[in-house]
Design a protein around this motif. Structure first.
Motif, PDB file in Angstrom:
ATOM      1  N   VAL A 190      44.047 -34.377   2.963  1.00 37.12           N
ATOM      2  CA  VAL A 190      43.819 -35.151   1.489  1.00 37.12           C
ATOM      3  C   VAL A 190      45.072 -35.745   1.218  1.00 37.12           C
ATOM      4  O   VAL A 190      45.283 -36.968   0.252  1.00 37.12           O
ATOM      5  N   ASN A 193      45.419 -39.080   2.624  1.00 36.33           N
ATOM      6  CA  ASN A 193      44.333 -40.172   2.352  1.00 36.33           C
ATOM      7  C   ASN A 193      44.632 -40.537   0.827  1.00 36.33           C
ATOM      8  O   ASN A 193      44.598 -41.958   0.468  1.00 36.33           O
ATOM      9  N   ALA A 194      45.249 -39.513   0.053  1.00 36.09           N
ATOM     10  CA  ALA A 194      45.543 -39.782  -1.189  1.00 36.09           C
ATOM     11  C   ALA A 194      46.946 -41.064  -1.425  1.00 36.09           C
ATOM     12  O   ALA A 194      46.800 -41.895  -2.144  1.00 36.09           O
ATOM     13  N   ILE A 198      46.826 -44.823  -2.890  1.00 32.88           N
ATOM     14  CA  ILE A 198      47.667 -45.103  -4.056  1.00 32.88           C
ATOM     15  C   ILE A 198      48.460 -46.671  -3.474  1.00 32.88           C
ATOM     16  O   ILE A 198      48.679 -47.214  -4.045  1.00 32.88           O
TER      17      ILE A 198
END
Length: 271
Positions: A190, A193-194, A198
């Motif tokens: 996560v 991917n975050a 961004i």
């Protein structure tokens, strides 16, 4: 008297002529500030995203049951690629412009982080973390501060250079804090991917904030309001001593503290 009055411009034309320079000045000021804000955003987001591989090296190693060299090697390779690519990034800022170069850099960083979540072998991390993240890091805060801060803000070049470089530390600190917390709560997949999402959003914001072709004017505009140093040459060996100082600082700070210390802390459970 009538002849003189006929030769004089009307008050409307006089006001318009007086307003045109101020309007051009306002447009140039707005473009400069917009470019500086976009560069500051790119530095902040980019530095925050580039610390993710060093922070996630130990969680990735444990999750995939790999030797430590499989994750430490790509992090070290990224630092070397960033250093070797910095002269090319400076050349690109002069000839291509900041708008295209920043977009490509952030796009490469976003793609590298996103694809690293699908890594199944060591060469995947070498490609995504070592080459991809490293190439995006060649457009570092120091290169941007030197090429943009010193050239677009001629009268306040020292202040702008300091602000741009300080944003690098703020972005790295924010990335370390958020990524370490998110890794404990959501896992490393996560987090990467975050960070990719961004970074991708920041890339499109940079494109919207910088006018096309803005960077090609720095070489011409940098010649105004600068002191002349014609005939002044540095002493023999000064450049070499400065390079040695930067090499030692980079090896101790970036090589040992920024990269290795984060991996050691994650390995001992100190987040």
């Amino acid at each position: 008297m009538q002849v003189v009055m006929r030769g004089m411009p009307s008050s409307r034309f006089a006001q318009r002529a007086a307003a045109e320079p101020s309007l051009a000045h306002l447009q140039a000021t707005y473009a400069t500030r917009s470019t500086s804000a976009a560069v500051a955003l790119a530095i902040f987001v980019g530095c925050g995203a580039r610390v993710i591989p060093a922070l996630l090296a130990i969680p990735v190693q444990r999750d995939l049951n790999w030797p430590e060299s499989y994750v430490a090697g790509p992090v070290a390779l990224a630092v070397a690629v960033s250093a070797l690519g910095s002269p090319l990034a400076a050349w690109g800022l002069l000839h291509v412009g900041a708008r295209s170069l920043l977009f490509v850099s952030l796009l490469a960083l976003s793609a590298s982080l996103a694809l690293s979540s699908f890594a199944t072998s060591a060469w995947h991390l070498l490609l995504f973390w070592g080459i991809g993240v490293g190439l995006s890091g060649s457009l570092s805060a120091f290169v941007l501060a030197a090429m943009i801060g010193l050239r677009q803000h001629v009268r306040h070049c020292g202040t702008s250079f300091g602000l741009f470089t300080s944003i690098q530390c703020l972005g790295s600190a924010a990335g370390l804090l958020l990524a370490s917390w998110a890794t404990e709560v959501f896992g490393w997949h996560v987090v990467v991917n975050a960070g990719a999402a961004i970074t991708l959003a920041a890339a499109f914001v940079v494109v919207l904030m910088i006018r096309p072709g803005r960077g090609r004017m720095w070489r011409e505009s940098s010649t105004f309001d600068r002191p002349s140093y014609v005939g002044v040459t540095p002493r023999k060996g000064v450049i070499g001593r400065i390079a040695a100082i930067f090499f030692i600082c980079g090896a101790s700070t970036t090589g040992l503290i920024d990269s290795r210390l984060a991996m050691l802390c994650m390995g001992t459970g100190l987040n």
